[in-house]
Every structure is written in structure tokens, then in C-alpha cells.
Design an enzyme around this catalytic site. Structure first.
Site, PDB file in Angstrom:
ATOM      1  N   CYS A   1       0.823  -1.209   0.000  1.00  0.00           N
ATOM      2  CA  CYS A   1       0.000   0.000   0.000  1.00  0.00           C
ATOM      3  C   CYS A   1       0.860   1.263   0.000  1.00  0.00           C
ATOM      4  O   CYS A   1       0.408   2.321  -0.439  1.00  0.00           O
ATOM      5  CB  CYS A   1      -0.951   0.003   1.192  1.00  0.00           C
ATOM      6  SG  CYS A   1      -0.132  -0.102   2.793  1.00  0.00           S
ATOM      7  N   ASN A   2       2.104   1.149   0.464  1.00  0.00           N
ATOM      8  CA  ASN A   2       2.964   2.332   0.568  1.00  0.00           C
ATOM      9  C   ASN A   2       4.068   2.415  -0.474  1.00  0.00           C
ATOM     10  O   ASN A   2       4.743   3.433  -0.570  1.00  0.00           O
ATOM     11  CB  ASN A   2       3.600   2.400   1.960  1.00  0.00           C
ATOM     12  CG  ASN A   2       2.626   2.861   3.012  1.00  0.00           C
ATOM     13  OD1 ASN A   2       1.721   3.638   2.731  1.00  0.00           O
ATOM     14  ND2 ASN A   2       2.780   2.373   4.226  1.00  0.00           N
ATOM     15  N   ARG A   3       4.273   1.354  -1.264  1.00  0.00           N
ATOM     16  CA  ARG A   3       5.347   1.407  -2.260  1.00  0.00           C
ATOM     17  C   ARG A   3       5.136   0.383  -3.366  1.00  0.00           C
ATOM     18  O   ARG A   3       4.531  -0.676  -3.158  1.00  0.00           O
ATOM     19  CB  ARG A   3       6.720   1.217  -1.613  1.00  0.00           C
ATOM     20  CG  ARG A   3       7.029  -0.186  -1.137  1.00  0.00           C
ATOM     21  CD  ARG A   3       8.409  -0.254  -0.498  1.00  0.00           C
ATOM     22  NE  ARG A   3       8.488   0.545   0.707  1.00  0.00           N
ATOM     23  CZ  ARG A   3       9.268   1.629   0.840  1.00  0.00           C
ATOM     24  NH1 ARG A   3      10.045   2.003  -0.149  1.00  0.00           N
ATOM     25  NH2 ARG A   3       9.283   2.301   1.972  1.00  0.00           N
TER      26      ARG A   3
ATOM     27  N   GLU B   1       8.224  -0.592  11.874  1.00  0.00           N
ATOM     28  CA  GLU B   1       7.055  -1.482  11.729  1.00  0.00           C
ATOM     29  C   GLU B   1       7.492  -2.794  11.081  1.00  0.00           C
ATOM     30  O   GLU B   1       8.370  -2.810  10.223  1.00  0.00           O
ATOM     31  CB  GLU B   1       5.954  -0.790  10.917  1.00  0.00           C
ATOM     32  CG  GLU B   1       6.361  -0.307   9.516  1.00  0.00           C
ATOM     33  CD  GLU B   1       6.180  -1.368   8.461  1.00  0.00           C
ATOM     34  OE1 GLU B   1       5.611  -2.430   8.775  1.00  0.00           O
ATOM     35  OE2 GLU B   1       6.635  -1.150   7.331  1.00  0.00           O
ATOM     36  N   PRO B   2       6.906  -3.912  11.491  1.00  0.00           N
ATOM     37  CA  PRO B   2       7.399  -5.219  11.047  1.00  0.00           C
ATOM     38  C   PRO B   2       6.800  -5.731   9.740  1.00  0.00           C
ATOM     39  O   PRO B   2       7.297  -6.693   9.178  1.00  0.00           O
ATOM     40  CB  PRO B   2       6.981  -6.141  12.202  1.00  0.00           C
ATOM     41  CG  PRO B   2       5.720  -5.522  12.723  1.00  0.00           C
ATOM     42  CD  PRO B   2       5.882  -4.034  12.545  1.00  0.00           C
TER      43      PRO B   2
ATOM     44  N   GLN C   1       6.205  -8.575   3.661  1.00  0.00           N
ATOM     45  CA  GLN C   1       5.734  -8.251   2.314  1.00  0.00           C
ATOM     46  C   GLN C   1       6.823  -8.485   1.271  1.00  0.00           C
ATOM     47  O   GLN C   1       6.548  -8.986   0.173  1.00  0.00           O
ATOM     48  CB  GLN C   1       5.244  -6.801   2.284  1.00  0.00           C
ATOM     49  CG  GLN C   1       3.958  -6.593   3.077  1.00  0.00           C
ATOM     50  CD  GLN C   1       3.664  -5.125   3.345  1.00  0.00           C
ATOM     51  OE1 GLN C   1       4.568  -4.287   3.405  1.00  0.00           O
ATOM     52  NE2 GLN C   1       2.390  -4.794   3.521  1.00  0.00           N
TER      53      GLN C   1
ATOM     54  N   GLY D   1     -16.484   5.298  18.725  1.00  0.00           N
ATOM     55  CA  GLY D   1     -16.068   5.893  17.459  1.00  0.00           C
ATOM     56  C   GLY D   1     -15.665   4.790  16.500  1.00  0.00           C
ATOM     57  O   GLY D   1     -15.339   3.676  16.932  1.00  0.00           O
TER      58      GLY D   1
ATOM     59  N   GLY E   1     -13.625   5.638  13.538  1.00  0.00           N
ATOM     60  CA  GLY E   1     -12.693   6.240  12.598  1.00  0.00           C
ATOM     61  C   GLY E   1     -11.355   5.523  12.568  1.00  0.00           C
ATOM     62  O   GLY E   1     -11.191   4.424  13.118  1.00  0.00           O
TER      63      GLY E   1
ATOM     64  N   MET F   1      -8.437   6.141  14.029  1.00  0.00           N
ATOM     65  CA  MET F   1      -7.776   5.905  15.313  1.00  0.00           C
ATOM     66  C   MET F   1      -8.349   4.676  16.015  1.00  0.00           C
ATOM     67  O   MET F   1      -7.610   3.854  16.570  1.00  0.00           O
ATOM     68  CB  MET F   1      -7.903   7.126  16.217  1.00  0.00           C
ATOM     69  CG  MET F   1      -6.927   8.232  15.898  1.00  0.00           C
ATOM     70  SD  MET F   1      -5.213   7.711  16.197  1.00  0.00           S
ATOM     71  CE  MET F   1      -4.373   9.267  15.974  1.00  0.00           C
TER      72      MET F   1
END
Length: 434
Positions: free
Chosen positions: A50-52, A114-115, A120, A189, A191, A193
Site C-alpha cells: 500500500c505504501n510502495r 514497523e514489522p 511483504q 467511534g 474512525g 484511530m
């Protein structure tokens, strides 16, 4: 042979761009085969998260290889190259190695330490191995990256401190209650968080999670994702006594839990402690709740202090991790250089030795009345001369601190002397230990 990296990440491209060039994990065969079919590309691994999105490849033509992979990304995803190119980065040689080692070690992640990224990359490598797009170099390269990441995890504390408010909340709950598996969590909530907090609570073993939200459908959706129990917002006061830990993050303009509510809630709980985490701005929980016996209230400011302290500590650990990466780059390049240098040295010595022996044979055969033992002495003499002549070029080739110059030297020697060099073998891989 050069290792190259072409890609984009959260640092260079917004999600709207990243999603345009993402590869489906279950459909990797086609793009992997397409990359290795490009001219001068011999091996390839595709990492898509998702990030790269990154492609690791081997090539003799660095500039050409990078250009072809950029064009492939644009054409494969039907995205104009001029739009894509401004978001792309590319590395080769030591810079490529450093980048991948840092990515695998989570030094390039949105949340350092983060692991998930290591798993991935391992999955991506698994696809490349399955579809035979990786070979001797990328196989070794990725295994070395995994080894570096393991060293970073083992020798530093880069992943041990909370660096998000949601994670800090969970860590704080662990400090107060110890074991959380028998505790019940109420999320107020639905959202981002609360979603992050749900993930972290479940990861540390919490089995009882309830979710409430003013829009019940959103509570249902989040509850379904985490196998939690949705609760109607109107039933909040009836639900509170069932919860040991309450995390609130709504957009309400006023308090939704008041001091006056707690007497009845605690009585129904038989005065067992309650841990409140209010990460809403404006606040959801009346600060006076903290004055009630057996109620412990922490706000977003309390958690931000924890996060800030941990971020500073993580910077120290990240510096240690960067030093490990630099050490491992040198080891990997020593092995990579040996793949082509060693066969070239062997071929060069063989070439000179064949000439030496041929000329010695002609000289000896035309020399009448050769004294006893002279042939042996001549053989030793010519061999010594050959060794002297080859010592300097051999020493230069064996050096591992020359970057891409080794490729130039190897190519020059092979062309100048028309050397026949044997193929690279799996045995070479054993020359560098993990």
C-alpha cells in the site's frame, strides 16, 4: 552485473498515484515475466504494497535498464510516463543495495520499525522464485536483505517503542493491567484511530472488543472487520460497566461521558478499575472522571508525550540500524564482485599460462644440448615472470571498494585478451556467509 531499483513510495507519490501502478499479489506471473523479457534485464522481483511499488532487477546496462523498467510501469498500467516519472526514483550499485536493505529493515517505512514490510518483501520474493524471474544474484541479494533486517531487529530496539497514539494507548493499558487477554475493550467511534487501536488490542491478545458509534452501520462495519460486537450508541451507559478499557475518539463537540455517570457504572462493576483513553479533540470524556476512585483517564496529550519520547529513542536506534546496513553492504558487494572477478582472474591466468607453456615448448624443442635440469628451471623462471606481470591487475580486480569500476576492468580484460569465461555457478553463493 548491476542491481537496479526503480519505484515510488509514500515519500514520492500520493495514494492516488500509487494505486495506479499497484500489482495484484495473485497476478504476479505476467508482470514478472514481462520485466525479465525486457532487453538486458536478466532477473526481476516486484514489491507492491500500500505504501510502495518497486522493481528490483539485474542488468549490464544501468541507464537502459532503468529506462525500460520505467516505460514498462507506464505501459503496463496505462499511465502516461511523463506523469509517472516525476514520482519515480531509481538506484543502482551500492545505492540500490542500501535502499533495499533499508526498506527491508523498516528504516524507509512510514512508521520506522514497523514489522510488516519484511513479510511483504518475503512474499514478493516468493512470487519471483515461483515464477523463476529471480536468479543467482537477486536470490542472494534478497536473502541478504532478510539477514540484515534480522540483525537490525536483534541488535537494536527500533521496533520496541510506541510511535503512534493508538499503539501508545495499548502500551499504556498493558502497563496498567499487565495481561490484557481477559480484559474487555470498548471503542467509542469508528474512525481511523479506533481502527488502529482495534488492530493493536487484538495483536496483544484482547478477545473481547465492543464498538459503538453514533452511526450504527459504521460500528457494525468496524466490528465485522475485527470480529467484535457492535453496540448502539444509545446503549453507551448500559455498556460501560462491561468494559475494562474504554478508548474514545468521536467528533462530538461536547463530553459524552461525565463524572456524574461513573458512580452508577462503578457500582455495577463492583468498583473494578476502569481505564479511559480519550484521544478525541475536542475531548469526549470529562477530565473530572480522573478524580473518581478506580477511574484512570489519559488524554491525547498524555499519549503524545509517550510518542514523542519514543520517537527520540527510535531515532537513536535507527542510527544503530543504519550502521548495520552500511556494514552489510560491503559484505554483499564482496560476494557480488567475486561472481565475475574470480572467473575472469582464472581465465586471465589460464590465457597467459597457455602462451607461456607454448613459447617454452618451442624454445626447449629447438635448443640442442640443453643442460640437465634446465627445462625445469626455465619453467620456473617463466612462471615467476608471469606471476609478477599478473600480480598488479589481479590485486586491483580483487579489491572490493571500487564500486562500478570492477565491471569496467572485467569487461576491458575480457575484450582485450578475448577471454573465455565460464558461467557463474551456485557455488559462488557460498563464498559469503550470512
Amino acid at each position: 552485473m548491476n542491481i537496479i531499483v526503480v519505484g515510488l513510495s509514500h515519500k514520492t507519490a500520493a495514494v492516488e498515484i500509487r494505486e495506479k501502478v499497484a500489482f495484484a499479489p495473485t497476478q504476479m506471473e505476467k508482470p514478472l515475466q514481462a520485466v525479465v523479457a525486457l532487453p538486458d534485464i536478466t532477473e526481476a522481483v516486484i514489491v507492491s504494497t500500500c505504501n510502495r511499488v518497486e522493481i528490483y532487477a539485474t542488468t549490464r546496462d544501468v541507464a537502459g535498464g532503468m529506462a525500460r523498467i520505467k516505460r514498462f510501469l507506464a505501459d503496463y498500467h496505462n499511465v502516461p510516463l511523463e506523469l509517472l516519472e516525476k514520482h519515480l526514483y531509481s538506484y543502482h550499485g551500492e545505492d540500490a543495495t542500501r535502499h533495499v536493505f533499508r526498506v527491508a529493515s523498516s528504516l524507509d517505512s512510514m512508521v520506522v520499525g514497523e514489522p510488516q514490510i519484511l513479510g511483504q518483501i518475503k512474499t514478493s520474493y516468493g512470487y519471483a522464485a515461483e515464477y523463476k524471474s529471480s536468479g543467482i544474484i537477486l536470490n542472494r541479494f534478497l536473502h541478504k536483505a532478510f539477514s540484515v533486517a534480522k540483525r537490525v531487529r536483534t541488535e537494536t530496539k527500533i521496533a520496541s517503542s510506541a510511535v503512534s497514539v493508538a499503539f501508545a494507548a495499548v502500551e499504556l493499558a498493558k502497563k496498567i493491567f499487565g495481561e490484557l487477554s481477559d480484559k474487555t475493550v470498548l471503542l467509542i467511534g469508528a474512525g481511523e484511530m479506533c481502527e488502529l487501536a482495534a488492530k493493536h488490542f487484538i495483536n496483544v491478545g484482547v478477545r473481547g472488543v465492543m464498538v459503538t458509534n453514533r452511526t450504527y452501520e459504521r460500528a457494525e462495519k468496524l466490528a465485522e472487520e475485527f470480529d467484535a460486537k457492535p453496540v448502539h450508541f444509545e446503549a453507551l451507559m448500559e455498556t460501560l460497566p462491561k468494559a475494562d478499557i474504554i478508548l474514545s475518539s468521536t467528533g462530538a463537540p461536547h463530553f459524552i461521558i461525565h463524572e456524574k455517570d461513573m458512580e452508577d457504572v462503578l457500582r455495577r462493576r463492583k468498583h473494578k478499575p476502569m481505564f479511559f483513553i480519550d484521544i478525541a479533540v475536542p475531548r469526549d470524556i470529562d477530565p473530572k472522571v480522573n478524580d473518581v476512585e478506580n477511574c484512570y483517564l489519559y488524554t491525547v496529550d498524555d499519549l503524545n508525550g509517550v510518542v514523542a519520547t519514543n520517537l527520540e529513542q527510535r531515532k537513536v536506534e535507527a542510527a544503530k540500524a543504519e550502521a548495520i546496513v552500511e556494514q552489510e553492504i560491503g559484505q554483499f558487494f564482496k560476494w557480488l564482485s567475486s561472481l565475475e572477478v574470480t572467473p575472469t582472474i582464472v581465465a586471465l591466468r589460464t590465457h597467459f599460462d597457455e602462451i607461456r607453456k607454448a613459447e617454452l615448448s618451442k624454445t626447449v624443442s629447438g635448443w640442442k644440448d640443453l643442460p640437465p635440469g634446465a627445462e625445469k628451471k626455465l619453467d620456473a623462471l617463466t612462471n615467476a615472470i608471469m606471476n609478477k606481470l599478473l600480480h598488479q591487475p589481479t590485486s586491483v580486480l580483487k579489491r572490493t571498494d571500487q564500486g562500478n569500476r570492477n565491471d569496467l576492468y572485467v569487461d576491458a580484460l575480457r575484450n582485450l585478451f578475448d577471454l573465455e569465461v565460464g558461467g557463474e555457478t551456485q557455488d559462488n553463493m557460498m563464498d559469503l556467509e550470512d
